[in-house]
Design a protein around this motif. Structure first.
Motif, PDB file in Angstrom:
ATOM      1  N   ASP A  15       0.815  -1.211   0.000  1.00  0.00           N
ATOM      2  CA  ASP A  15       0.000   0.000   0.000  1.00  0.00           C
ATOM      3  C   ASP A  15       0.853   1.268   0.000  1.00  0.00           C
ATOM      4  N   SER A  16       2.088   1.170   0.472  1.00  0.00           N
ATOM      5  CA  SER A  16       2.965   2.335   0.448  1.00  0.00           C
ATOM      6  C   SER A  16       3.271   2.769  -0.980  1.00  0.00           C
ATOM      7  N   ILE A  17       3.301   1.798  -1.886  1.00  0.00           N
ATOM      8  CA  ILE A  17       3.492   2.129  -3.297  1.00  0.00           C
ATOM      9  C   ILE A  17       2.172   2.580  -3.908  1.00  0.00           C
ATOM     10  N   ARG A  18       1.105   1.845  -3.602  1.00  0.00           N
ATOM     11  CA  ARG A  18      -0.191   2.156  -4.203  1.00  0.00           C
ATOM     12  C   ARG A  18      -0.690   3.542  -3.810  1.00  0.00           C
ATOM     13  N   TRP A  19      -0.327   3.993  -2.626  1.00  0.00           N
ATOM     14  CA  TRP A  19      -0.804   5.300  -2.155  1.00  0.00           C
ATOM     15  C   TRP A  19       0.327   6.315  -2.027  1.00  0.00           C
ATOM     16  N   SER A  20       1.472   6.020  -2.640  1.00  0.00           N
ATOM     17  CA  SER A  20       2.610   6.960  -2.670  1.00  0.00           C
ATOM     18  C   SER A  20       3.009   7.405  -1.264  1.00  0.00           C
ATOM     19  N   LYS A  21       3.085   6.461  -0.339  1.00  0.00           N
ATOM     20  CA  LYS A  21       3.423   6.798   1.037  1.00  0.00           C
ATOM     21  C   LYS A  21       4.906   6.636   1.344  1.00  0.00           C
ATOM     22  N   LEU A  22       5.707   6.266   0.342  1.00  0.00           N
ATOM     23  CA  LEU A  22       7.132   6.096   0.575  1.00  0.00           C
ATOM     24  C   LEU A  22       7.803   7.449   0.793  1.00  0.00           C
ATOM     25  N   LYS A  23       8.849   7.428   1.580  1.00  0.00           N
ATOM     26  CA  LYS A  23       9.649   8.636   1.765  1.00  0.00           C
ATOM     27  C   LYS A  23      10.419   8.897   0.482  1.00  0.00           C
ATOM     28  N   LYS A  24      10.201  10.063  -0.116  1.00  0.00           N
ATOM     29  CA  LYS A  24      10.741  10.345  -1.448  1.00  0.00           C
ATOM     30  C   LYS A  24      11.698  11.530  -1.394  1.00  0.00           C
ATOM     31  N   ASP A  25      12.781  11.361  -0.656  1.00  0.00           N
ATOM     32  CA  ASP A  25      13.720  12.469  -0.509  1.00  0.00           C
ATOM     33  C   ASP A  25      15.044  12.193  -1.213  1.00  0.00           C
ATOM     34  N   LYS A 168       0.106   0.884 -11.928  1.00  0.00           N
ATOM     35  CA  LYS A 168      -0.476   2.138 -12.413  1.00  0.00           C
ATOM     36  C   LYS A 168       0.177   3.331 -11.731  1.00  0.00           C
ATOM     37  N   LYS A 169       0.446   3.201 -10.442  1.00  0.00           N
ATOM     38  CA  LYS A 169       1.088   4.289  -9.707  1.00  0.00           C
ATOM     39  C   LYS A 169       2.525   4.483 -10.175  1.00  0.00           C
ATOM     40  N   LEU A 170       3.250   3.373 -10.362  1.00  0.00           N
ATOM     41  CA  LEU A 170       4.647   3.494 -10.783  1.00  0.00           C
ATOM     42  C   LEU A 170       4.766   4.025 -12.198  1.00  0.00           C
ATOM     43  N   LYS A 171       3.812   3.714 -13.055  1.00  0.00           N
ATOM     44  CA  LYS A 171       3.851   4.268 -14.407  1.00  0.00           C
ATOM     45  C   LYS A 171       3.717   5.781 -14.376  1.00  0.00           C
ATOM     46  N   LYS A 172       2.869   6.270 -13.478  1.00  0.00           N
ATOM     47  CA  LYS A 172       2.717   7.715 -13.362  1.00  0.00           C
ATOM     48  C   LYS A 172       3.971   8.350 -12.785  1.00  0.00           C
ATOM     49  N   LYS A 173       4.657   7.594 -11.911  1.00  0.00           N
ATOM     50  CA  LYS A 173       5.851   8.125 -11.250  1.00  0.00           C
ATOM     51  C   LYS A 173       7.129   7.577 -11.877  1.00  0.00           C
ATOM     52  N   HIS A 174       7.008   6.975 -13.069  1.00  0.00           N
ATOM     53  CA  HIS A 174       8.145   6.263 -13.644  1.00  0.00           C
ATOM     54  C   HIS A 174       9.361   7.183 -13.812  1.00  0.00           C
ATOM     55  N   TYR A 175      10.520   6.662 -13.508  1.00  0.00           N
ATOM     56  CA  TYR A 175      11.795   7.389 -13.576  1.00  0.00           C
ATOM     57  C   TYR A 175      11.805   8.585 -12.617  1.00  0.00           C
ATOM     58  N   SER A 176      10.974   8.575 -11.605  1.00  0.00           N
ATOM     59  CA  SER A 176      10.910   9.736 -10.730  1.00  0.00           C
ATOM     60  C   SER A 176      11.042   9.313  -9.277  1.00  0.00           C
ATOM     61  N   ASP A 177      10.473  10.125  -8.379  1.00  0.00           N
ATOM     62  CA  ASP A 177      10.750   9.996  -6.955  1.00  0.00           C
ATOM     63  C   ASP A 177      10.369   8.634  -6.380  1.00  0.00           C
ATOM     64  N   LEU A 178       9.203   8.114  -6.758  1.00  0.00           N
ATOM     65  CA  LEU A 178       8.714   6.890  -6.129  1.00  0.00           C
ATOM     66  C   LEU A 178       9.616   5.701  -6.442  1.00  0.00           C
ATOM     67  N   LEU A 179      10.032   5.568  -7.698  1.00  0.00           N
ATOM     68  CA  LEU A 179      10.906   4.464  -8.073  1.00  0.00           C
ATOM     69  C   LEU A 179      12.292   4.632  -7.454  1.00  0.00           C
ATOM     70  N   ARG A 180      12.775   5.854  -7.379  1.00  0.00           N
ATOM     71  CA  ARG A 180      14.073   6.114  -6.737  1.00  0.00           C
ATOM     72  C   ARG A 180      14.025   5.763  -5.257  1.00  0.00           C
ATOM     73  N   ALA A 181      12.901   6.112  -4.619  1.00  0.00           N
ATOM     74  CA  ALA A 181      12.776   5.829  -3.196  1.00  0.00           C
ATOM     75  C   ALA A 181      12.856   4.336  -2.911  1.00  0.00           C
ATOM     76  N   LEU A 182      12.352   3.530  -3.825  1.00  0.00           N
ATOM     77  CA  LEU A 182      12.455   2.075  -3.670  1.00  0.00           C
ATOM     78  C   LEU A 182      13.878   1.585  -3.917  1.00  0.00           C
ATOM     79  N   PHE A 183      14.450   2.029  -5.019  1.00  0.00           N
ATOM     80  CA  PHE A 183      15.737   1.488  -5.451  1.00  0.00           C
ATOM     81  C   PHE A 183      16.891   1.882  -4.524  1.00  0.00           C
ATOM     82  N   TYR A 184      16.810   3.070  -3.925  1.00  0.00           N
ATOM     83  CA  TYR A 184      17.917   3.564  -3.100  1.00  0.00           C
ATOM     84  C   TYR A 184      17.604   3.488  -1.603  1.00  0.00           C
ATOM     85  N   ARG A 185      16.743   2.529  -1.218  1.00  0.00           N
ATOM     86  CA  ARG A 185      16.454   2.352   0.211  1.00  0.00           C
ATOM     87  C   ARG A 185      17.713   1.933   0.977  1.00  0.00           C
ATOM     88  N   GLU A 186      17.866   2.498   2.149  1.00  0.00           N
ATOM     89  CA  GLU A 186      19.040   2.173   2.961  1.00  0.00           C
ATOM     90  C   GLU A 186      18.963   0.773   3.548  1.00  0.00           C
TER      91      GLU A 186
END
Length: 587
Positions: A15-25, A168-186
């Motif tokens: 749901d953090s992805i579906r509702w864009s609740k990930l920390k996107k800094d 659907k959410k990742l397509k809207k955010k593709h190559y942007s904050d949401l995908l980066r927040a996933l890939f660069y998690r500590e």
């Protein structure tokens, strides 16, 4: 794989992805980020105390993780291409989980289609690292649905719905904050802390198991090549050159993956994955040249993205393969396909389902009294007896981007008309697995007023291999919801030919319609609101499109329970008072 592939030790709720609740800094990628791939997993299980809403549980991939036959899993693979190849080391460590054992467990516990196909954004076959770097080094992602062989239909439905919403959410955010927040998690940790890479490339069985697992084939290949590899949508049986798997560093050019059948000295068969180099063309890859006309025909099961061009001779496959007098176990997918190739499966009193082999066998057709044939694979199968049967040919590919839904009502009309004439309808594609079963299931869903999962189960009881691919399943589920409920937002359909080979004009659903881009003089468009159909007849739109509107509106009213009765027409020459606000779409 080793230290370039990561799992998340601090699991992310879906749901953090579906509702864009990930920390996107994440502003700039960390310079020392070591990973090329990050893999996230969620588990859906049917619970009797909450049967209508299977809850996604984040899964931590560690040495104690086990796949279950009664669960469905959503797998997200986020990856980039560094362009730097890494040696594939054999990290045999008795304290870690065996990658070989995990792959074998996946093959035993999960359905084969989920292992071999994605539902995500992948549509190209190969993208060289240099191309991605030139484009800014974007992140890519794929979603997989791994269904347990005994998983409950509601768990499967929940996993597919959850993945589609996140996609659907990742397509809207593709190559942007949401995908980066996933890939660069500590909290990412290297796969070398979980798996011992003990797959033996010289072992035919082990290498075949790996080739059938698209995700792990991709990450292993990316590790040693620096390329993103988009594998074919399903394992292919193919005559080929016999290069070893994984490929050596000398074979670092992008390759096509498939499997070869060879014969041992004793005459028995064995199957192993091989790779065949492709030729480079304009920075991308072109398919190999067709064999000479007098070259021996390779034995192969093809279909879907990645298969070699040219027709498929399933008759040769059956003739050369071992005879199957008894139905094999469900876990032996290749043998099960071969068993059903010559079988004309009777679904009900007038509807039959099968393969190209049956469509080319007049005795088989005459035995069942077939009068009408719906060919769902016109790209590779031509009508065998055009003067003896009523044919409808659909030019469909068994792939992740094929549009099926725009043809559903045409197919329903055609099959229902044949039934009313007391005809017997045979629906087929190449192997009677995906394209044909999708159309047969669509008709049965409408005729019996049942959803996808109960209808699919009924068909599989008769023809075990009937299995629409994830793309087709998604379209059937979306259509079922669309036909039963009035739209909450405006639905827009562009009226255009389904493809160049099939000139019939059909309604193609437009996602996220915009007034200025959609309503042009060259287009004919139907916009559906809860209370009214709005028809845009562009002054330069094809006459065939405008003529098809009446037929299409009749189909909407016939097959959708909530279709409105009122129709308003407007155009660029007679716009009336219709605006973007009237239609509730973007200007």
């Amino acid at each position: 794989m080793g230290n370039t592939v990561a799992f998340d030790k601090d699991t992310v709720p879906l749901d953090s992805i579906r509702w864009s609740k990930l920390k996107k800094d994440v502003k700039e990628p960390p310079a020392d980020h070591p990973y090329n791939s990050a893999i996230f997993v969620w588990q859906f299980s049917y619970r009797k105390n909450n049967p209508s809403n299977p809850v996604p549980t984040p899964v931590m991939i560690n040495s104690s993780f086990k796949l279950e036959t009664r669960s469905s899993f959503v797998v997200l693979h986020v990856y980039k291409v560094s362009g730097k190849a890494s040696p594939l080391k054999s990290l045999k460590d008795s304290s870690l989980s065996s990658l070989q054992a995990f792959l074998q467990s996946a093959r035993d516990c999960l359905t084969p289609r989920g292992l071999s196909q994605t539902i995500g954004t992948t549509s190209k076959q190969y993208v060289p690292a240099e191309s991605l770097q030139a484009a800014g080094g974007q992140l890519l992602h794929d979603f997989y649905i791994w269904n347990g062989r005994d998983s409950h239909p509601l768990a499967r439905a929940g996993s597919l719905a959850g993945a589609l919403k996140a996609e659907k959410k990742l397509k809207k955010k593709h190559y942007s904050d949401l995908l980066r927040a996933l890939f660069y998690r500590e909290s990412l940790c290297p796969s070398s802390s979980v798996f011992s890479v003990d797959v033996d490339p010289d072992d035919d069985v082990q290498s075949l198991v790996l080739a059938e697992n698209r995700l792990f084939s991709q990450v292993l290949y990316q590790t040693i090549s620096g390329y993103v590899q988009f594998l074919p949508s399903s394992t292919q049986l193919e005559s080929a050159s016999g290069k070893p798997f994984p490929p050596t560093m000398e074979d670092i050019l992008p390759l096509r993956s498939h499997s070869a059948i060879t014969r041992t000295a004793s005459g028995s068969e064995r199957t192993r994955p091989v790779f065949e180099p492709l030729t480079m063309k304009a920075g991308m890859l072109a398919a190999p040249q067709q064999p000479a006309a007098d070259a021996p025909m390779p034995r192969r099961l093809t279909g879907g993205p990645g298969s070699l061009p040219g027709p498929v001779e399933v008759n040769r496959l059956l003739r050369d393969g071992p005879s199957l007098d008894e139905k094999p176990e469900a876990t032996n997918w290749q043998a099960l396909q071969r068993y059903f190739l010559p079988i004309c499966s009777k679904i009900n009193d007038f509807l039959y389902l099968g393969s190209r082999m049956v469509a080319e066998s007049k005795p088989s057709l005459e035995k069942e009294g077939i009068t009408h044939i719906l060919n769902c694979a016109g790209t590779v199968c031509s009508p065998a007896f055009p003067g003896d049967y009523a044919y409808r040919v659909l030019y469909l590919a068994d792939g992740p981007n094929q549009d099926m839904a725009s043809l559903f009502y045409e197919v329903l009309d055609w099959i229902e008309a044949a039934r009313q004439k007391n005809g017997h309808v045979f629906v087929h594609c190449e192997k009677g697995i995906s394209r044909s079963s999708t159309m047969a299931i669509c008709y049965l869903m409408w005729k019996n007023n049942k959803g996808f999962y109960p209808t699919h189960e009924e068909v599989k009881k008769i023809r075990d291999v009937a299995s629409p691919n994830p793309n087709f399943t998604t379209q059937l589920l979306a259509w079922w919801e669309r036909r039963r409920k009035a739209p909450t937002t405006t639905r827009a359909y562009n009226i255009e030919p389904h493809c160049t080979e099939d000139p019939v004009f059909v309604p193609k659903l437009v996602h996220d319609p915009k007034f200025s881009a959609l309503l042009t003089p060259q287009r004919c468009v139907i916009l559906e609101k809860p209370d009214c159909f709005y028809v845009w007849n562009g002054s330069a739109s094809p006459a065939e499109a405008r003529a098809a509107v009446s037929r299409i509106l009749d189909q909407f009213r016939r097959y959708e329970t909530a279709a409105p009765s009122e129709v308003k027409t407007f155009s660029d020459t007679e716009p009336g008072d219709v605006t973007a606000e009237t239609l509730a779409i973007k200007p």
